[in-house]
Design a protein around this motif. Structure first.
Motif, PDB file in Angstrom:
ATOM      1  N   LYS A  51     -53.543 -13.421  20.773  1.00 35.71           N
ATOM      2  CA  LYS A  51     -54.491 -13.222  21.880  1.00 35.71           C
ATOM      3  C   LYS A  51     -54.377 -11.824  22.472  1.00 35.71           C
ATOM      4  N   GLU A  52     -53.343 -11.111  22.088  1.00 31.45           N
ATOM      5  CA  GLU A  52     -53.083  -9.777  22.641  1.00 31.45           C
ATOM      6  C   GLU A  52     -53.727  -8.708  21.759  1.00 31.45           C
ATOM      7  N   ASN A  53     -53.934  -7.568  22.333  1.00 31.39           N
ATOM      8  CA  ASN A  53     -54.559  -6.469  21.610  1.00 31.39           C
ATOM      9  C   ASN A  53     -53.639  -5.249  21.668  1.00 31.39           C
ATOM     10  N   TRP A  54     -52.624  -5.264  20.838  1.00 28.29           N
ATOM     11  CA  TRP A  54     -51.624  -4.198  20.834  1.00 28.29           C
ATOM     12  C   TRP A  54     -52.120  -2.982  20.068  1.00 28.29           C
ATOM     13  N   LEU A  55     -51.811  -1.826  20.594  1.00 26.62           N
ATOM     14  CA  LEU A  55     -52.001  -0.564  19.882  1.00 26.62           C
ATOM     15  C   LEU A  55     -50.647   0.125  19.888  1.00 26.62           C
ATOM     16  N   VAL A  56     -50.084   0.354  18.729  1.00 29.13           N
ATOM     17  CA  VAL A  56     -48.787   1.006  18.607  1.00 29.13           C
ATOM     18  C   VAL A  56     -49.046   2.460  18.216  1.00 29.13           C
ATOM     19  N   ILE A  57     -48.506   3.371  18.991  1.00 33.61           N
ATOM     20  CA  ILE A  57     -48.644   4.804  18.724  1.00 33.61           C
ATOM     21  C   ILE A  57     -47.243   5.364  18.529  1.00 33.61           C
ATOM     22  N   ILE A  58     -47.031   6.003  17.408  1.00 29.06           N
ATOM     23  CA  ILE A  58     -45.752   6.640  17.113  1.00 29.06           C
ATOM     24  C   ILE A  58     -46.041   8.125  16.948  1.00 29.06           C
ATOM     25  N   THR A  59     -45.340   8.936  17.697  1.00 25.99           N
ATOM     26  CA  THR A  59     -45.582  10.374  17.605  1.00 25.99           C
ATOM     27  C   THR A  59     -44.271  11.136  17.768  1.00 25.99           C
ATOM     28  N   SER A  60     -44.208  12.281  17.156  1.00 25.47           N
ATOM     29  CA  SER A  60     -43.026  13.127  17.332  1.00 25.47           C
ATOM     30  C   SER A  60     -43.298  14.083  18.492  1.00 25.47           C
ATOM     31  N   SER A  61     -42.240  14.495  19.150  1.00 23.96           N
ATOM     32  CA  SER A  61     -42.403  15.393  20.297  1.00 23.96           C
ATOM     33  C   SER A  61     -42.495  16.856  19.883  1.00 23.96           C
ATOM     34  N   LYS A  62     -42.024  17.131  18.694  1.00 22.58           N
ATOM     35  CA  LYS A  62     -42.075  18.515  18.189  1.00 22.58           C
ATOM     36  C   LYS A  62     -41.802  18.497  16.694  1.00 22.58           C
ATOM     37  N   GLY A  63     -42.049  19.611  16.072  1.00 20.96           N
ATOM     38  CA  GLY A  63     -41.689  19.753  14.672  1.00 20.96           C
ATOM     39  C   GLY A  63     -40.280  20.305  14.580  1.00 20.96           C
ATOM     40  N   GLY A  64     -39.898  20.704  13.390  1.00 20.88           N
ATOM     41  CA  GLY A  64     -38.581  21.289  13.199  1.00 20.88           C
ATOM     42  C   GLY A  64     -38.688  22.500  12.301  1.00 20.88           C
ATOM     43  N   PRO A  65     -37.686  23.371  12.333  1.00 22.51           N
ATOM     44  CA  PRO A  65     -37.745  24.570  11.496  1.00 22.51           C
ATOM     45  C   PRO A  65     -37.755  24.206  10.017  1.00 22.51           C
ATOM     46  N   PHE A  66     -38.695  24.722   9.326  1.00 20.90           N
ATOM     47  CA  PHE A  66     -38.852  24.482   7.893  1.00 20.90           C
ATOM     48  C   PHE A  66     -39.541  25.707   7.324  1.00 20.90           C
ATOM     49  N   GLU A  67     -38.971  26.276   6.299  1.00 20.50           N
ATOM     50  CA  GLU A  67     -39.544  27.496   5.731  1.00 20.50           C
ATOM     51  C   GLU A  67     -40.781  27.181   4.895  1.00 20.50           C
ATOM     52  N   ILE A  68     -41.889  27.786   5.274  1.00 20.72           N
ATOM     53  CA  ILE A  68     -43.147  27.621   4.552  1.00 20.72           C
ATOM     54  C   ILE A  68     -43.163  28.647   3.415  1.00 20.72           C
ATOM     55  N   PRO A  69     -43.389  28.209   2.183  1.00 21.31           N
ATOM     56  CA  PRO A  69     -43.495  29.173   1.084  1.00 21.31           C
ATOM     57  C   PRO A  69     -44.626  30.168   1.362  1.00 21.31           C
ATOM     58  N   PRO A  70     -44.416  31.440   1.097  1.00 21.50           N
ATOM     59  CA  PRO A  70     -45.418  32.461   1.409  1.00 21.50           C
ATOM     60  C   PRO A  70     -46.820  32.135   0.888  1.00 21.50           C
ATOM     61  N   ALA A  71     -46.916  31.547  -0.281  1.00 21.88           N
ATOM     62  CA  ALA A  71     -48.232  31.229  -0.849  1.00 21.88           C
ATOM     63  C   ALA A  71     -48.947  30.135  -0.053  1.00 21.88           C
ATOM     64  N   GLN A  72     -48.190  29.344   0.723  1.00 23.76           N
ATOM     65  CA  GLN A  72     -48.792  28.262   1.508  1.00 23.76           C
ATOM     66  C   GLN A  72     -48.976  28.637   2.979  1.00 23.76           C
ATOM     67  N   ASN A  73     -48.500  29.808   3.369  1.00 26.78           N
ATOM     68  CA  ASN A  73     -48.594  30.232   4.757  1.00 26.78           C
ATOM     69  C   ASN A  73     -49.962  30.843   5.018  1.00 26.78           C
ATOM     70  N   ASP A  74     -50.789  30.129   5.796  1.00 22.77           N
ATOM     71  CA  ASP A  74     -52.116  30.656   6.106  1.00 22.77           C
ATOM     72  C   ASP A  74     -52.159  31.317   7.486  1.00 22.77           C
ATOM     73  N   ASN A  75     -50.980  31.506   8.101  1.00 27.67           N
ATOM     74  CA  ASN A  75     -50.833  32.165   9.404  1.00 27.67           C
ATOM     75  C   ASN A  75     -51.652  31.498  10.504  1.00 27.67           C
ATOM     76  N   THR A  76     -51.837  30.180  10.404  1.00 22.73           N
ATOM     77  CA  THR A  76     -52.470  29.418  11.467  1.00 22.73           C
ATOM     78  C   THR A  76     -51.408  28.516  12.087  1.00 22.73           C
ATOM     79  N   ILE A  77     -51.819  27.737  13.042  1.00 28.46           N
ATOM     80  CA  ILE A  77     -50.895  26.803  13.695  1.00 28.46           C
ATOM     81  C   ILE A  77     -50.320  25.808  12.695  1.00 28.46           C
TER      82      ILE A  77
END
Length: 122
Positions: A51-77
């Motif tokens: 009878k309930e209408n649950w909405l579960v939202i899971i979200t992270s508060s931030k990302g973490g440092p991870f090196e983006i390969p130069p070919a994949q870096n589009d210099n956007t957010i």
């Protein structure tokens, strides 16, 4: 409403790497997945769940440092792993979730294009 804060994934990422190739990081994600499963199972076992209408939202508060390969870096957010987060919506009412996803997508586009325009105007 239930609010929970889980820190083990971030701690594992800081201790090893924010990458699935790290056994420590992957184990923390697997444990978090198990914990979320236990929460969902507890919700579904409620006597009034159907009878309930649950909405579960899971979200992270931030990302973490991870090196983006130069070919994949589009210099956007999207190439800034410190601000890249994920969000998951779950409801047994898929129509409602689809509408909420569309709303979040619209909010994201406004924020993203607003940031991008601000970035381009510098």
């Amino acid at each position: 409403m239930l609010t929970a804060h889980f820190t083990a994934i971030d701690k594992a990422g800081k201790a090893s790497a924010y990458d699935n190739s790290s056994a420590t990081y992957k184990a923390a994600i697997d444990n978090f997945d198990k914990q979320v499963g236990e929460i969902l199972k507890a919700l579904e076992q409620r006597a009034t769940f159907k009878k309930e209408n649950w909405l579960v939202i899971i979200t992270s508060s931030k990302g973490g440092p991870f090196e983006i390969p130069p070919a994949q870096n589009d210099n956007t957010i999207f190439s800034n792993p410190n601000v890249n987060t994920f969000t998951i919506f779950y409801s047994r009412n898929t129509i409602r979730v689809t509408l909420i996803n569309l709303i979040w997508e619209a909010v994201f586009l406004v924020i993203f294009y607003g940031l991008r325009v601000g970035y381009l105007l510098r």
